[in-house]
Design a protein around this motif. Structure first.
Motif, PDB file in Angstrom:
ATOM      1  N   ASN A 148      26.238  -2.922  60.238  1.00 26.99           N
ATOM      2  CA  ASN A 148      26.480  -4.254  60.784  1.00 26.99           C
ATOM      3  C   ASN A 148      25.510  -5.294  60.229  1.00 26.99           C
ATOM      4  O   ASN A 148      24.345  -5.000  59.970  1.00 26.99           O
ATOM      5  CB  ASN A 148      26.354  -4.192  62.306  1.00 26.99           C
ATOM      6  N   ALA A 149      26.018  -6.491  60.093  1.00 26.34           N
ATOM      7  CA  ALA A 149      25.215  -7.611  59.606  1.00 26.34           C
ATOM      8  C   ALA A 149      24.985  -8.620  60.724  1.00 26.34           C
ATOM      9  O   ALA A 149      25.857  -8.845  61.565  1.00 26.34           O
ATOM     10  CB  ALA A 149      25.902  -8.294  58.433  1.00 26.34           C
ATOM     11  N   VAL A 150      23.796  -9.227  60.719  1.00 24.26           N
ATOM     12  CA  VAL A 150      23.532 -10.429  61.509  1.00 24.26           C
ATOM     13  C   VAL A 150      23.288 -11.545  60.500  1.00 24.26           C
ATOM     14  O   VAL A 150      22.409 -11.441  59.641  1.00 24.26           O
ATOM     15  CB  VAL A 150      22.322 -10.254  62.439  1.00 24.26           C
ATOM     16  N   ILE A 151      24.108 -12.589  60.593  1.00 28.61           N
ATOM     17  CA  ILE A 151      24.076 -13.674  59.614  1.00 28.61           C
ATOM     18  C   ILE A 151      23.412 -14.897  60.235  1.00 28.61           C
ATOM     19  O   ILE A 151      23.825 -15.370  61.296  1.00 28.61           O
ATOM     20  CB  ILE A 151      25.501 -14.039  59.161  1.00 28.61           C
ATOM     21  N   LEU A 152      22.381 -15.410  59.569  1.00 30.42           N
ATOM     22  CA  LEU A 152      21.722 -16.637  59.998  1.00 30.42           C
ATOM     23  C   LEU A 152      22.207 -17.772  59.106  1.00 30.42           C
ATOM     24  O   LEU A 152      21.805 -17.875  57.932  1.00 30.42           O
ATOM     25  CB  LEU A 152      20.198 -16.507  59.886  1.00 30.42           C
ATOM     26  N   LEU A 153      23.109 -18.599  59.641  1.00 26.78           N
ATOM     27  CA  LEU A 153      23.608 -19.734  58.874  1.00 26.78           C
ATOM     28  C   LEU A 153      22.532 -20.810  58.768  1.00 26.78           C
ATOM     29  O   LEU A 153      21.541 -20.792  59.510  1.00 26.78           O
ATOM     30  CB  LEU A 153      24.876 -20.282  59.522  1.00 26.78           C
ATOM     31  N   GLU A 154      22.745 -21.758  57.908  1.00 19.73           N
ATOM     32  CA  GLU A 154      21.702 -22.746  57.611  1.00 19.73           C
ATOM     33  C   GLU A 154      21.353 -23.612  58.816  1.00 19.73           C
ATOM     34  O   GLU A 154      20.291 -24.225  58.858  1.00 19.73           O
ATOM     35  CB  GLU A 154      22.130 -23.633  56.438  1.00 19.73           C
ATOM     36  N   VAL A 163      20.217  -8.081  57.734  1.00 18.99           N
ATOM     37  CA  VAL A 163      19.974  -9.442  58.203  1.00 18.99           C
ATOM     38  C   VAL A 163      20.173 -10.371  57.011  1.00 18.99           C
ATOM     39  O   VAL A 163      19.396 -10.355  56.053  1.00 18.99           O
ATOM     40  CB  VAL A 163      18.552  -9.599  58.781  1.00 18.99           C
ATOM     41  N   LEU A 164      21.232 -11.145  57.066  1.00 17.69           N
ATOM     42  CA  LEU A 164      21.581 -12.053  55.965  1.00 17.69           C
ATOM     43  C   LEU A 164      21.142 -13.458  56.361  1.00 17.69           C
ATOM     44  O   LEU A 164      21.619 -14.013  57.359  1.00 17.69           O
ATOM     45  CB  LEU A 164      23.084 -11.999  55.707  1.00 17.69           C
ATOM     46  N   VAL A 168      16.439  -7.358  54.949  1.00 19.55           N
ATOM     47  CA  VAL A 168      16.643  -8.806  54.934  1.00 19.55           C
ATOM     48  C   VAL A 168      17.107  -9.217  53.549  1.00 19.55           C
ATOM     49  O   VAL A 168      16.509  -8.821  52.537  1.00 19.55           O
ATOM     50  CB  VAL A 168      15.349  -9.558  55.316  1.00 19.55           C
ATOM     51  N   GLU A 169      18.182  -9.998  53.510  1.00 16.35           N
ATOM     52  CA  GLU A 169      18.753 -10.431  52.240  1.00 16.35           C
ATOM     53  C   GLU A 169      19.116 -11.917  52.330  1.00 16.35           C
ATOM     54  O   GLU A 169      19.630 -12.372  53.353  1.00 16.35           O
ATOM     55  CB  GLU A 169      19.989  -9.594  51.909  1.00 16.35           C
ATOM     56  N   VAL A 215      30.942 -12.387  51.663  1.00 15.97           N
ATOM     57  CA  VAL A 215      31.071 -11.286  50.701  1.00 15.97           C
ATOM     58  C   VAL A 215      30.051 -10.194  51.010  1.00 15.97           C
ATOM     59  O   VAL A 215      30.379  -8.998  51.030  1.00 15.97           O
ATOM     60  CB  VAL A 215      30.905 -11.800  49.259  1.00 15.97           C
ATOM     61  N   LEU A 216      28.812 -10.584  51.267  1.00 15.20           N
ATOM     62  CA  LEU A 216      27.771  -9.595  51.560  1.00 15.20           C
ATOM     63  C   LEU A 216      28.061  -8.843  52.860  1.00 15.20           C
ATOM     64  O   LEU A 216      27.914  -7.622  52.938  1.00 15.20           O
ATOM     65  CB  LEU A 216      26.406 -10.290  51.660  1.00 15.20           C
ATOM     66  N   ALA A 217      28.474  -9.576  53.883  1.00 17.64           N
ATOM     67  CA  ALA A 217      28.755  -8.932  55.170  1.00 17.64           C
ATOM     68  C   ALA A 217      29.900  -7.939  55.065  1.00 17.64           C
ATOM     69  O   ALA A 217      29.892  -6.889  55.720  1.00 17.64           O
ATOM     70  CB  ALA A 217      29.068  -9.986  56.222  1.00 17.64           C
ATOM     71  N   ASN A 218      30.899  -8.257  54.247  1.00 19.28           N
ATOM     72  CA  ASN A 218      32.078  -7.394  54.117  1.00 19.28           C
ATOM     73  C   ASN A 218      31.901  -6.280  53.095  1.00 19.28           C
ATOM     74  O   ASN A 218      32.785  -5.421  52.959  1.00 19.28           O
ATOM     75  CB  ASN A 218      33.299  -8.229  53.737  1.00 19.28           C
TER      76      ASN A 218
END
Length: 486
Positions: free
Chosen positions: A258-264, A293-294, A390-391, A401-404
């Motif tokens: 699973n990914a957690v995405i931190l948007l800008e 963690v993206l 962390v990426e 793309v990274l999350a999928n």
């Protein structure tokens, strides 16, 4: 003296016919916490015998009588919080907050199942023939085989049986060898005390070396009409294959990457707290844990600095200590597996921001990595331990793309202060669950819970659970005599 528990068959605590037992080991101390009966194939048959014999009576119970049992069981479970905390600490290395969370959610799963029992079920259909009434009626399937895992033992032990029982089925549950009491026998104790009739729920514990044989025999029994399994993707594939060979429906809730995405537009301080919970709750041993963690590149430096500092301060070790966050993994070998993933990643170029090093027994240090290359085993493997990567990403399209970029598809967290922005990204994420302005770990008893791709299929929760463990039957009533051509 270690606890001693037997099988539960037809409402009675009975030893395995062979007399064999197996040890239930405390993952932190390595001491034997309990001994449980080690079932053989003949015990599986007896358990299914009992469930099959109890089906007619249980499926005919009035909905309100069935509901009363579930509501009483929920209250009983709430009253046993301290007992559950002790069992989970000694049997599965669970910390006190994790045990309390297990009790609260599991009790509410029982309450939601109770509500589902008396909820409207079925449909009235249009009919092409004059004077005919058509009905789509939901009916129980029969005996359900349930497999309950160790990592959230009370939550997932209850979930394995609640919807099948609420739908009017009887159940044989095979709990994990790593937590047979918390995810099997404890759950049955509570329901039995609440008034569940004999034979409706049966528990078959087993030795680890017998697990595959016991599972295959349970699924293969012709009287078992459906299967549910929560656990790893690898074992889930085997369970699903066995069920398919016997043409039996199955609900599989499997692993995640699973990914957690931190948007800008994320709040960095909130994100630090949210991600720390996502990654390190129950030492990362949750199917929903945030392995990845993206972070948008504009936030990456600040977030990484604050996140690494918070992780470095997490208390690790004894799960019975009130301030422990990172307790032991389920076994020392599990901790060594996680350590090998970290060592491999570092050898291939990854940077350790905090943690790393070798485990102490079954306790692995809370670890944050960055710059993990795609040829590292950790890049695609589910960690199931207190480690994350962390990426950075530059735009939404790259984050998607990274999350999928994983075979799994269970859950995702998207942290943003702009719900419209978050929803726009969420619609492109291929998971069964997504949480906007939150992290990846969340569960509610009335919500459809499950994944896509290699994270499984079917849904637990609310009416979706009832539908998964019941069959739709078409019934017509002719209010006048039909005319036939001959």
């Amino acid at each position: 003296m270690p606890l001693a528990r037997e099988l539960l068959i037809d409402g009675k605590d009975v030893p395995a016919l062979s007399g064999r037992t197996t040890e239930d080991v405390n993952p932190y101390t390595g001491e034997v916490y309990a001994t449980v009966a080690a079932a053989g194939l003949e015990d599986v048959t007896l358990a299914v015998d009992a469930a099959d014999a109890a089906f007619a009576e249980w499926s005919a119970f009035t909905p309100f009588a069935r509901r009363a049992i579930f509501l009483k069981a929920a209250d009983l479970l709430d009253s046993r919080t301290e007992q559950v905390a002790e069992i989970m600490a000694h049997e599965a290395g669970g910390t006190r907050p994790w045990a309390h969370f297990n009790v609260g959610l599991a009790a509410n799963i029982l309450r939601e199942a109770a509500a589902a029992i008396t909820a409207p079920r079925g449909q009235v259909l249009s009919a092409q023939e004059e004077g005919v009434l058509g009905l789509a009626v939901r009916e129980p399937l029969g005996v359900v085989a349930a497999f309950a895992p160790w990592n959230a033992p009370v939550i997932l032990g209850v979930r394995a049986v609640a919807a099948p029982l609420a739908a009017g089925n009887t159940v044989v549950v095979k709990p994990s060898e790593d937590a047979p009491i918390a995810c099997g026998l404890l759950v049955a104790d509570v329901l039995r005390e609440a008034g569940l009739p004999d034979g409706v729920l049966n528990v078959v514990t087993n030795a680890r070396e017998d697990a595959a044989e016991i599972a295959e025999a349970l699924i293969a029994d012709s009287r078992v009409r459906a299967v549910n399994f929560t656990g790893s993707t690898g074992i889930g594939r085997i369970i699903g294959t066995h069920a398919a060979q016997h043409l039996k429906p199955v609900v599989l809730e499997l692993g995640g990457k699973n990914a957690v995405i931190l948007l800008e537009d994320a709040d960095v301080d909130y994100a630090v707290d949210a991600v720390t919970f996502s990654v390190f709750m129950n030492s990362g041993q949750i199917c929903m844990s945030g392995d990845r963690v993206l972070v948008h590149e504009s936030l990456a430096e600040e977030f990484t600095r604050k996140f690494a500092a918070k992780v470095a301060a997490l208390q690790a070790g004894d799960p019975t200590h009130p301030h422990t966050v990172v307790g032991p993994l389920i076994t020392a070998s599990a901790a060594q597996r996680v350590a090998r993933l970290v060592v491999d990643a570092v050898a291939k170029g990854a940077t350790v921001l905090t943690g790393g090093g070798q485990p102490e027994g079954s306790v692995h240090p809370a670890t944050v990595l960055t710059n993990v290359p795609q040829d590292a085993d950790l890049y695609y493997a589910e960690v199931f331990g207190p480690v994350c990567v962390v990426e950075r990403f530059s735009d939404d399209a790259t984050a998607v793309v990274l999350a999928n970029a994983t075979d799994n598809g269970l859950t995702c967290g998207i942290i943003t202060e702009n719900a419209t922005h978050g929803l726009n990204v969420a619609r492109r994420i291929r998971t069964g669950i997504v949480h906007i302005n939150d992290q990846s770990v969340a569960d509610e008893p009335h919500a459809p819970f499950g994944g896509v791709k290699a994270s499984g299929y079917g849904r637990f929760g609310g009416r979706w659970g009832i539908e998964a463990f019941s069959n739709t039957r078409w019934v017509t009533i002719a209010t006048q005599q039909a005319h036939y051509p001959f």
